[in-house]
Design a protein around this motif. Structure first.
Motif, short mmCIF file in Angstrom:
data_model
loop_
_atom_site.label_atom_id
_atom_site.label_comp_id
_atom_site.label_asym_id
_atom_site.label_seq_id
_atom_site.Cartn_x
_atom_site.Cartn_y
_atom_site.Cartn_z
N VAL A 86 -11.78 100.60 -29.92
CA VAL A 86 -11.34 99.69 -30.97
C VAL A 86 -12.60 99.10 -31.45
N LYS A 87 -12.84 99.16 -32.76
CA LYS A 87 -13.72 98.46 -33.41
C LYS A 87 -13.19 97.39 -34.44
N ILE A 88 -13.91 96.33 -34.47
CA ILE A 88 -13.48 95.26 -35.24
C ILE A 88 -14.39 94.80 -36.39
N ASN A 89 -14.25 94.76 -37.37
CA ASN A 89 -15.05 94.13 -38.31
C ASN A 89 -14.48 92.94 -38.91
N GLY A 90 -15.34 91.87 -38.95
CA GLY A 90 -14.73 90.56 -39.26
C GLY A 90 -14.89 89.57 -38.16
N PRO A 91 -14.23 88.54 -38.24
CA PRO A 91 -13.17 88.03 -39.33
C PRO A 91 -13.96 87.79 -40.78
N GLU A 92 -13.19 87.67 -41.67
CA GLU A 92 -13.91 87.09 -42.83
C GLU A 92 -12.88 86.41 -43.54
N ASP A 93 -13.19 85.47 -44.39
CA ASP A 93 -12.24 84.52 -45.02
C ASP A 93 -11.97 85.24 -46.44
N VAL A 94 -10.37 85.36 -46.57
CA VAL A 94 -9.99 85.83 -47.75
C VAL A 94 -8.92 84.89 -48.25
N ASN A 95 -8.84 84.45 -49.25
CA ASN A 95 -8.05 83.47 -49.65
C ASN A 95 -7.53 82.33 -48.63
N GLY A 96 -8.41 81.69 -47.84
CA GLY A 96 -8.15 80.64 -46.96
C GLY A 96 -7.71 81.34 -45.86
N TYR A 97 -7.54 82.48 -45.56
CA TYR A 97 -7.27 83.29 -44.20
C TYR A 97 -8.18 83.91 -43.82
N GLN A 98 -8.16 84.01 -42.33
CA GLN A 98 -9.07 85.19 -41.58
C GLN A 98 -8.44 86.43 -41.43
N VAL A 99 -9.41 87.29 -41.93
CA VAL A 99 -9.02 88.58 -41.77
C VAL A 99 -9.95 89.58 -40.98
N LYS A 100 -9.36 90.42 -39.93
CA LYS A 100 -10.00 91.19 -39.07
C LYS A 100 -9.49 92.77 -39.64
N HIS A 101 -10.61 93.64 -39.82
CA HIS A 101 -10.39 94.94 -40.02
C HIS A 101 -10.35 95.77 -38.59
N ILE A 102 -9.30 96.30 -38.07
CA ILE A 102 -9.24 96.95 -36.97
C ILE A 102 -9.29 98.53 -37.01
N THR A 103 -10.04 99.15 -36.47
CA THR A 103 -10.05 100.52 -36.33
C THR A 103 -9.96 101.08 -35.22
N VAL A 104 -9.11 102.16 -34.83
CA VAL A 104 -8.88 102.61 -33.57
C VAL A 104 -9.04 104.10 -33.81
N VAL A 105 -10.09 104.46 -32.77
CA VAL A 105 -10.76 106.06 -32.86
C VAL A 105 -10.26 106.62 -31.79
N VAL A 106 -9.63 107.76 -31.90
CA VAL A 106 -8.89 108.20 -30.34
C VAL A 106 -9.73 109.81 -30.48
N SER A 107 -10.48 110.15 -29.55
CA SER A 107 -11.03 111.34 -29.48
C SER A 107 -10.70 112.16 -28.37
N TYR A 108 -10.88 113.43 -28.48
CA TYR A 108 -10.26 114.49 -27.49
C TYR A 108 -10.80 115.71 -27.60
N MET A 109 -11.18 116.60 -26.55
CA MET A 109 -11.86 117.73 -26.67
C MET A 109 -10.78 118.95 -27.16
N MET A 110 -11.47 119.95 -27.94
CA MET A 110 -10.75 121.07 -28.53
C MET A 110 -11.92 122.11 -28.22
N GLY A 111 -11.80 122.60 -27.13
CA GLY A 111 -12.70 123.80 -26.83
C GLY A 111 -14.07 123.02 -26.32
N ASN A 112 -15.01 123.29 -27.04
CA ASN A 112 -16.42 122.53 -26.78
C ASN A 112 -16.61 121.51 -27.63
N VAL A 113 -15.76 121.26 -28.56
CA VAL A 113 -15.92 120.48 -29.61
C VAL A 113 -15.27 119.01 -29.52
N THR A 114 -15.77 118.02 -29.79
CA THR A 114 -15.06 116.74 -29.48
C THR A 114 -14.58 116.34 -30.91
N LYS A 115 -13.04 116.34 -31.06
CA LYS A 115 -12.52 115.86 -32.36
C LYS A 115 -11.97 114.48 -32.35
#
Length: 134
Positions: A86-115
């Motif tokens: 889980v990656k969080i960017n922020g918080p930043e102020d937008v129109n008087g509110y605090q905003v966090k941009h949240i990115t969830v990255v799920v990784s898994y193996m397919m053969g010898n490659v991480t996807k």
């Protein structure tokens, strides 16, 4: 005088030619089946990763704004082989509110490659501010 009787069955060379033709036709078919199976497994794993990312975002959506923290490379409970961050960017102020941009990255193996599959959402403290004003 009678005609010589034609032997019944196939000669050895006819059998060999038949087997060669059959082999030439079947080898590409087996390759198609193998690739089809690989793509099917890849689609299944990708869909599972997408659902797992969505479930993590749903959990974060229900947490209070200040309780949302980054997560580093954690294995997903009950799903061996799937890891998430889980990656969080922020918080930043937008129109008087605090905003966090949240990115969830799920990784898994397919053969010898991480996807990876990633989903992003924004979370504000708007609901908490509204509750404080009531």
């Amino acid at each position: 005088m009678s005609k010589p009787k034609k032997p019944d069955g196939f000669t050895f060379i006819e059998v060999i030619i038949g087997v060669l033709i059959l082999g030439i036709v079947l080898v590409p078919l087996f390759d198609i089946f193998a690739k089809s199976n690989w793509h099917s497994v890849d689609a299944e794993k990708s869909t599972t990763a997408l659902y797992l990312a969505q479930s993590v975002l749903e959990e974060l959506k229900n947490k209070p704004f200040d309780d949302i923290k980054p997560v580093s490379d954690r294995e997903y409970d009950g799903r061996p082989g799937y890891r998430y961050t889980v990656k969080i960017n922020g918080p930043e102020d937008v129109n008087g509110y605090q905003v966090k941009h949240i990115t969830v990255v799920v990784s898994y193996m397919m053969g010898n490659v991480t996807k990876q599959v990633s989903l992003t959402m924004e979370k504000t403290n708007r609901d908490e501010i509204a509750e404080q004003q009531m």
